[in-house]
Design an enzyme around this catalytic site. Structure first.
Site, PDB file in Angstrom:
ATOM      1  N   CYS A   1      -0.878  -8.936 -67.847  1.00 52.17           N
ATOM      2  CA  CYS A   1      -0.709  -8.881 -69.307  1.00 52.17           C
ATOM      3  C   CYS A   1       0.059 -10.052 -69.904  1.00 52.17           C
ATOM      4  CB  CYS A   1      -0.048  -7.565 -69.709  1.00 52.17           C
ATOM      5  SG  CYS A   1       1.714  -7.454 -69.292  1.00 52.17           S
TER       6      CYS A   1
ATOM      7  N   CYS B   1       5.396  -3.709 -63.922  1.00 57.12           N
ATOM      8  CA  CYS B   1       5.525  -4.401 -65.200  1.00 57.12           C
ATOM      9  C   CYS B   1       5.876  -3.368 -66.263  1.00 57.12           C
ATOM     10  CB  CYS B   1       4.222  -5.110 -65.556  1.00 57.12           C
ATOM     11  SG  CYS B   1       4.249  -5.867 -67.206  1.00 57.12           S
TER      12      CYS B   1
ATOM     13  N   CYS C   1       2.617  -3.235 -68.973  1.00 60.10           N
ATOM     14  CA  CYS C   1       1.279  -2.733 -68.619  1.00 60.10           C
ATOM     15  C   CYS C   1       1.281  -1.742 -67.463  1.00 60.10           C
ATOM     16  CB  CYS C   1       0.322  -3.883 -68.337  1.00 60.10           C
ATOM     17  SG  CYS C   1       0.643  -4.797 -66.815  1.00 60.10           S
TER      18      CYS C   1
ATOM     19  N   CYS D   1      11.385 -13.370 -46.415  1.00 60.60           N
ATOM     20  CA  CYS D   1      10.634 -12.125 -46.227  1.00 60.60           C
ATOM     21  C   CYS D   1       9.117 -12.325 -46.257  1.00 60.60           C
ATOM     22  CB  CYS D   1      11.046 -11.086 -47.267  1.00 60.60           C
ATOM     23  SG  CYS D   1      10.541 -11.448 -48.955  1.00 60.60           S
TER      24      CYS D   1
ATOM     25  N   HIS E   1       1.570  -2.704 -60.714  1.00 64.87           N
ATOM     26  CA  HIS E   1       2.406  -2.812 -59.520  1.00 64.87           C
ATOM     27  C   HIS E   1       2.705  -4.287 -59.250  1.00 64.87           C
ATOM     28  CE1 HIS E   1       3.777  -2.140 -55.389  1.00 64.87           C
ATOM     29  NE2 HIS E   1       2.996  -3.142 -55.041  1.00 64.87           N
TER      30      HIS E   1
ATOM     31  N   ASP F   1      19.084  -5.604 -50.200  1.00 59.97           N
ATOM     32  CA  ASP F   1      19.552  -6.573 -49.197  1.00 59.97           C
ATOM     33  C   ASP F   1      19.514  -8.010 -49.710  1.00 59.97           C
ATOM     34  OD1 ASP F   1      16.819  -6.994 -49.260  1.00 59.97           O
ATOM     35  OD2 ASP F   1      16.487  -6.618 -47.138  1.00 59.97           O
TER      36      ASP F   1
ATOM     37  N   HIS G   1       8.294  -4.488 -54.627  1.00 56.87           N
ATOM     38  CA  HIS G   1       9.388  -3.526 -54.406  1.00 56.87           C
ATOM     39  C   HIS G   1      10.720  -4.240 -54.544  1.00 56.87           C
ATOM     40  CE1 HIS G   1       5.995  -1.422 -52.516  1.00 56.87           C
ATOM     41  NE2 HIS G   1       6.651  -0.333 -52.847  1.00 56.87           N
TER      42      HIS G   1
ATOM     43  N   CYS H   1       3.562 -11.734 -65.794  1.00 57.52           N
ATOM     44  CA  CYS H   1       2.670 -10.731 -65.212  1.00 57.52           C
ATOM     45  C   CYS H   1       1.242 -11.263 -65.275  1.00 57.52           C
ATOM     46  CB  CYS H   1       2.786  -9.422 -65.982  1.00 57.52           C
ATOM     47  SG  CYS H   1       1.642  -8.146 -65.416  1.00 57.52           S
TER      48      CYS H   1
ATOM     49  N   ARG I   1      17.037  -7.658 -53.959  1.00 64.12           N
ATOM     50  CA  ARG I   1      15.924  -8.574 -53.622  1.00 64.12           C
ATOM     51  C   ARG I   1      14.650  -7.980 -54.210  1.00 64.12           C
ATOM     52  NH1 ARG I   1      12.274  -8.365 -49.105  1.00 64.12           N
ATOM     53  NH2 ARG I   1      13.704  -6.883 -48.144  1.00 64.12           N
TER      54      ARG I   1
ATOM     55  N   CYS J   1      11.136  -8.218 -54.252  1.00 63.57           N
ATOM     56  CA  CYS J   1      10.104  -8.754 -53.365  1.00 63.57           C
ATOM     57  C   CYS J   1       8.761  -8.546 -54.077  1.00 63.57           C
ATOM     58  CB  CYS J   1      10.173  -8.008 -52.041  1.00 63.57           C
ATOM     59  SG  CYS J   1       9.064  -8.624 -50.784  1.00 63.57           S
TER      60      CYS J   1
END
Length: 138
Positions: A55, A101, A104, A70, A107, A114, A110, A52, A123, A125
């Site tokens: 953190c 995470c 912490c 993708c 974001h 698939d 997602h 991450c 997956r 992503c």
């Protein structure tokens, strides 16, 4: 490798802004997204671990990374189940599963159903700016 000695969930917005680049702050703390095919880890396949960027928590390993096409780094699974959290995301008129995470709350991206069927069908992503790569052996 934890660059945040205190509880990262207790940091203020100002403290996060001091620790992260503007792009990292937008993605990690404001749930932003980098443009497809622009991230440094999209077409990156060296052996190691992905931490991450906020953190230092170990999130993904190179053995789980694959080329999904993708435009973002894609993984079949996290390094350990508890290193990430998932929650329903209904932003932008879509229903998705957000990946955060586990330490912490930042974001990351997602997860979608698939991915490669032989690897569990998921997956993850993930935004490159949400990650820091540590080469194998370091």
């Amino acid at each position: 490798m934890d660059s945040t000695p205190e509880d990262p969930k207790s940091l203020t917005e100002e403290q996060w802004r001091e620790r992260l680049t503007a792009e990292q702050f937008h993605i990690l703390r404001e749930a932003g997204t980098e443009r497809a095919y622009t991230g440094k880890y999209d077409k990156f396949y060296e052996n190691g671990e992905y931490m991450c960027a906020a953190c230092g928590t170990r999130l993904f390993i190179s053995a789980a990374k694959y080329n999904s096409g993708c435009g973002w780094p894609a993984f079949t699974r996290p390094a350990e189940a508890e290193t990430v959290e998932e929650r329903r995301d209904i932003s932008f008129g879509m229903i998705r599963t957000e990946v955060l995470c586990g330490k912490c709350g930042s974001h990351l991206g997602h997860v979608f159903p698939d991915g490669p069927p032989e690897e569990g069908g998921l997956r993850y992503c993930i935004n490159s700016a949400a990650l820091e790569f540590v080469p194998e052996g370091e």
